[in-house]
Write a protein that holds these residues in place. Structure first.
Motif, PDB file in Angstrom:
ATOM      1  N   SER A  23       0.963  -1.275   0.017  1.00 17.55           N
ATOM      2  CA  SER A  23       0.141   0.145  -0.124  1.00 17.55           C
ATOM      3  C   SER A  23       0.940   1.240   0.042  1.00 17.55           C
ATOM      4  O   SER A  23       0.563   2.113  -0.862  1.00 17.55           O
ATOM      5  N   VAL A  24       1.998   1.306   0.929  1.00 16.83           N
ATOM      6  CA  VAL A  24       2.767   2.553   0.814  1.00 16.83           C
ATOM      7  C   VAL A  24       3.599   2.440  -0.441  1.00 16.83           C
ATOM      8  O   VAL A  24       3.730   3.531  -1.011  1.00 16.83           O
ATOM      9  N   LEU A  25       4.015   1.368  -1.012  1.00 17.58           N
ATOM     10  CA  LEU A  25       4.771   1.409  -2.255  1.00 17.58           C
ATOM     11  C   LEU A  25       3.939   1.994  -3.449  1.00 17.58           C
ATOM     12  O   LEU A  25       4.062   2.806  -4.202  1.00 17.58           O
ATOM     13  N   PHE A  26       2.694   1.740  -3.535  1.00 20.25           N
ATOM     14  CA  PHE A  26       1.484   1.710  -4.281  1.00 20.25           C
ATOM     15  C   PHE A  26       1.236   3.420  -4.363  1.00 20.25           C
ATOM     16  O   PHE A  26       1.234   3.904  -5.379  1.00 20.25           O
ATOM     17  N   THR A  27       1.163   3.931  -3.309  1.00 26.15           N
ATOM     18  CA  THR A  27       1.165   5.307  -3.028  1.00 26.15           C
ATOM     19  C   THR A  27       2.276   6.025  -3.455  1.00 26.15           C
ATOM     20  O   THR A  27       2.047   7.147  -4.198  1.00 26.15           O
ATOM     21  N   LEU A  28       3.262   5.545  -3.205  1.00 25.88           N
ATOM     22  CA  LEU A  28       4.696   6.455  -3.715  1.00 25.88           C
ATOM     23  C   LEU A  28       4.615   6.191  -5.240  1.00 25.88           C
ATOM     24  O   LEU A  28       5.043   7.291  -6.173  1.00 25.88           O
ATOM     25  N   ILE A  29       4.318   5.199  -5.779  1.00 30.85           N
ATOM     26  CA  ILE A  29       4.487   4.974  -7.358  1.00 30.85           C
ATOM     27  C   ILE A  29       3.412   5.802  -7.945  1.00 30.85           C
ATOM     28  O   ILE A  29       3.594   6.635  -8.910  1.00 30.85           O
ATOM     29  N   TRP A  30       2.136   5.885  -7.363  1.00 32.13           N
ATOM     30  CA  TRP A  30       1.091   6.845  -7.781  1.00 32.13           C
ATOM     31  C   TRP A  30       1.496   8.198  -7.950  1.00 32.13           C
ATOM     32  O   TRP A  30       1.458   8.984  -8.696  1.00 32.13           O
ATOM     33  N   VAL A  31       2.074   8.876  -6.768  1.00 31.11           N
ATOM     34  CA  VAL A  31       2.471  10.235  -6.783  1.00 31.11           C
ATOM     35  C   VAL A  31       3.618  10.500  -7.851  1.00 31.11           C
ATOM     36  O   VAL A  31       3.764  11.675  -8.157  1.00 31.11           O
ATOM     37  N   LEU A  32       4.697   9.693  -7.704  1.00 29.47           N
ATOM     38  CA  LEU A  32       5.826   9.948  -8.544  1.00 29.47           C
ATOM     39  C   LEU A  32       5.578   9.769  -9.851  1.00 29.47           C
ATOM     40  O   LEU A  32       6.322  10.391 -10.830  1.00 29.47           O
ATOM     41  N   HIS A  33       4.880   8.436 -10.322  1.00 24.78           N
ATOM     42  CA  HIS A  33       4.810   8.199 -11.815  1.00 24.78           C
ATOM     43  C   HIS A  33       3.604   8.919 -12.593  1.00 24.78           C
ATOM     44  O   HIS A  33       3.616   9.562 -13.581  1.00 24.78           O
ATOM     45  N   TYR A  34       2.383   8.919 -11.583  1.00 27.50           N
ATOM     46  CA  TYR A  34       0.887   9.441 -12.213  1.00 27.50           C
ATOM     47  C   TYR A  34       0.766  10.683 -12.023  1.00 27.50           C
ATOM     48  O   TYR A  34       0.067  11.862 -12.740  1.00 27.50           O
ATOM     49  N   ARG A  35       1.217  11.582 -10.742  1.00 25.72           N
ATOM     50  CA  ARG A  35       1.267  12.617 -10.387  1.00 25.72           C
ATOM     51  C   ARG A  35       2.177  13.574 -10.546  1.00 25.72           C
ATOM     52  O   ARG A  35       3.014  13.025 -11.396  1.00 25.72           O
ATOM     53  N   GLU A  36       2.587  14.614  -9.985  1.00 25.23           N
ATOM     54  CA  GLU A  36       3.969  15.339 -10.083  1.00 25.23           C
ATOM     55  C   GLU A  36       4.977  15.326  -8.983  1.00 25.23           C
ATOM     56  O   GLU A  36       5.779  16.043  -9.090  1.00 25.23           O
ATOM     57  N   GLY A  37       4.883  14.231  -8.629  1.00 20.50           N
ATOM     58  CA  GLY A  37       5.960  13.712  -7.512  1.00 20.50           C
ATOM     59  C   GLY A  37       5.881  14.653  -6.163  1.00 20.50           C
ATOM     60  O   GLY A  37       4.565  14.881  -5.953  1.00 20.50           O
ATOM     61  N   LEU A  38       7.027  14.694  -5.354  1.00 18.36           N
ATOM     62  CA  LEU A  38       6.883  15.188  -4.096  1.00 18.36           C
ATOM     63  C   LEU A  38       7.691  16.588  -4.022  1.00 18.36           C
ATOM     64  O   LEU A  38       8.557  16.701  -4.641  1.00 18.36           O
ATOM     65  N   GLY A  39       6.974  17.584  -3.490  1.00 18.10           N
ATOM     66  CA  GLY A  39       7.869  18.829  -3.072  1.00 18.10           C
ATOM     67  C   GLY A  39       6.949  19.457  -1.962  1.00 18.10           C
ATOM     68  O   GLY A  39       6.161  19.049  -1.468  1.00 18.10           O
ATOM     69  N   TRP A  40       7.571  20.902  -1.811  1.00 18.03           N
ATOM     70  CA  TRP A  40       6.997  21.802  -0.729  1.00 18.03           C
ATOM     71  C   TRP A  40       7.011  23.173  -1.253  1.00 18.03           C
ATOM     72  O   TRP A  40       7.807  23.881  -0.746  1.00 18.03           O
ATOM     73  N   ASN A  41       6.236  23.276  -2.234  1.00 21.06           N
ATOM     74  CA  ASN A  41       6.052  24.574  -2.812  1.00 21.06           C
ATOM     75  C   ASN A  41       4.892  25.279  -3.100  1.00 21.06           C
ATOM     76  O   ASN A  41       4.572  26.179  -3.753  1.00 21.06           O
ATOM     77  N   GLY A  42       3.872  24.700  -2.430  1.00 23.25           N
ATOM     78  CA  GLY A  42       2.692  25.040  -2.357  1.00 23.25           C
ATOM     79  C   GLY A  42       1.595  24.311  -3.493  1.00 23.25           C
ATOM     80  O   GLY A  42       0.467  24.706  -3.484  1.00 23.25           O
ATOM     81  N   ALA A  43       2.338  23.813  -4.481  1.00 27.48           N
ATOM     82  CA  ALA A  43       1.422  23.218  -5.593  1.00 27.48           C
ATOM     83  C   ALA A  43       1.161  21.863  -5.463  1.00 27.48           C
ATOM     84  O   ALA A  43       1.310  21.430  -4.345  1.00 27.48           O
ATOM     85  N   GLY A  44       1.040  21.181  -6.676  1.00 30.26           N
ATOM     86  CA  GLY A  44       0.596  19.687  -6.517  1.00 30.26           C
ATOM     87  C   GLY A  44       1.382  18.625  -5.897  1.00 30.26           C
ATOM     88  O   GLY A  44       1.094  17.897  -5.057  1.00 30.26           O
ATOM     89  N   PRO A  45       2.797  19.028  -6.056  1.00 28.21           N
ATOM     90  CA  PRO A  45       3.806  17.897  -5.267  1.00 28.21           C
ATOM     91  C   PRO A  45       3.825  18.109  -3.810  1.00 28.21           C
ATOM     92  O   PRO A  45       4.014  17.091  -3.124  1.00 28.21           O
ATOM     93  N   GLU A  46       3.356  19.464  -3.175  1.00 30.84           N
ATOM     94  CA  GLU A  46       3.174  19.514  -1.923  1.00 30.84           C
ATOM     95  C   GLU A  46       1.998  18.729  -1.538  1.00 30.84           C
ATOM     96  O   GLU A  46       2.080  17.950  -0.543  1.00 30.84           O
ATOM     97  N   PHE A  47       0.843  18.841  -2.088  1.00 35.46           N
ATOM     98  CA  PHE A  47      -0.275  18.102  -1.541  1.00 35.46           C
ATOM     99  C   PHE A  47      -0.057  16.645  -1.706  1.00 35.46           C
ATOM    100  O   PHE A  47      -0.725  15.893  -0.793  1.00 35.46           O
ATOM    101  N   ASN A  48       0.956  15.997  -2.734  1.00 38.85           N
ATOM    102  CA  ASN A  48       0.975  14.834  -2.816  1.00 38.85           C
ATOM    103  C   ASN A  48       1.674  14.006  -1.364  1.00 38.85           C
ATOM    104  O   ASN A  48       1.659  12.604  -1.100  1.00 38.85           O
ATOM    105  N   TRP A  49       2.261  14.828  -0.557  1.00 30.83           N
ATOM    106  CA  TRP A  49       2.864  14.203   0.560  1.00 30.83           C
ATOM    107  C   TRP A  49       1.561  13.752   1.661  1.00 30.83           C
ATOM    108  O   TRP A  49       1.901  12.952   2.340  1.00 30.83           O
TER     109      TRP A  49
END
Length: 284
Positions: A23-49
């Motif tokens: 479940s954890v692995l699938f969540t990471l693949i989801w946000v890294l592959h299908y979404r915009e990855g991870l970040g902390w800039n107020g945009a989509g990558p921050e939401f993915n956390w």
């Protein structure tokens, strides 16, 4: 100590840990592959956390914290140590949940999206608040040696029930959140079975199966941690529960001894009376 149904327990435990890890692995693949990855800039990558930390902490780590008492390899460890591990895992899950909330609120504020309008947000925030209260009460009532035994005995069933209730609410909230995100991210494609939709629906099934396995393991009475014969639950006055039990046992022993002595005295008096009566008849 030998656990009843050890092989069945081991199989379910390995399955739960594997499904939770997936479940954890699938969540990471989801946000890294299908979404915009991870970040902390107020945009989509921050939401993915938000989904990553929620699934990792609030689902996976909380599930492990729930069943940690059931591990037979820990039955030789002191109850205080296991309480500390249980509280520590729950504290880690709470910290990750709080960080995930900060990420989603910051993303909403940055993107001018209203907060707290969906059922997912209502149930999710309620679960986080109850979880933190559960953690604090657990530490002050059951971990620290301050609360009297009567209060612990009164609150223990409530503590167990509320823990399972919160975990079930977290599973339901996570599934609602996954569906909500897919509807927003794939407004027209979701119903066409796109790869991301199928992959993320599979993630939801994994989370559901993990929750079901945790519930099954923790509700089997034969897999419950045995009571410690020499455990020491400290009391506010410095006494112990075992001391109370010991004094009760001594009192019962004394009561039994007094009863036996009374019975012996009664029997002796009866014998003396019979002998005296027989002596009086012989002299007549």
């Amino acid at each position: 100590m030998v656990m009843d149904g050890y092989r069945g327990f081991l199989g379910l435990l390995v399955s739960a840990l594997l499904v939770g890890f997936l479940s954890v692995l699938f969540t990471l693949i989801w946000v890294l592959h299908y979404r915009e990855g991870l970040g902390w800039n107020g945009a989509g990558p921050e939401f993915n956390w938000h989904p990553v930390l929620m699934v990792t902490g609030f689902v996976y780590i909380q599930g492990i914290a729930i069943i940690v008492y059931r591990l037979p390899w820990t039955w030789k460890c002191s109850k205080l140590l296991m309480k500390s591990i249980h509280a520590g895992l729950n504290a880690i899950a709470a910290v990750l949940a709080i960080i995930s909330l900060v990420a989603v609120f910051d993303f909403h504020n940055h993107s001018k999206i209203p907060n707290m309008y969906s059922l997912h947000s209502w149930v999710g925030l309620t679960a986080v608040i109850l979880y933190i209260l559960q953690l604090l009460l657990g530490v002050f009532i059951f971990l620290l040696p301050w609360a009297p035994l009567s209060l612990r005995a009164l609150l223990m069933p409530i503590h167990v029930y509320s823990g399972l209730l919160i975990f079930g609410a977290v599973i339901a909230t996570t599934l609602m959140g996954v569906t909500e995100k897919l509807i927003f991210a794939l407004p027209t494609k979701y119903k066409l079975f796109p790869p991301e939709g199928i992959f993320t629906n599979t993630l939801g099934l994994l989370i559901l199966v993990f929750g079901a396995l945790i519930f099954w393991i923790v509700t089997r009475p034969q897999w419950k941690r045995p009571k410690e014969p020499n455990s020491s639950l400290l009391q506010p006055n410095g006494g112990t529960a075992e001391g109370m039990e010991g004094s009760m046992a001594i009192n019962v022993s004394n009561m039994d001894k007094s009863d036996s002595e009374l019975n012996s005295e009664a029997a002796a008096r009866k014998r003396n009376f019979i002998l005296d009566e027989a002596g009086q008849r012989s002299t007549m």
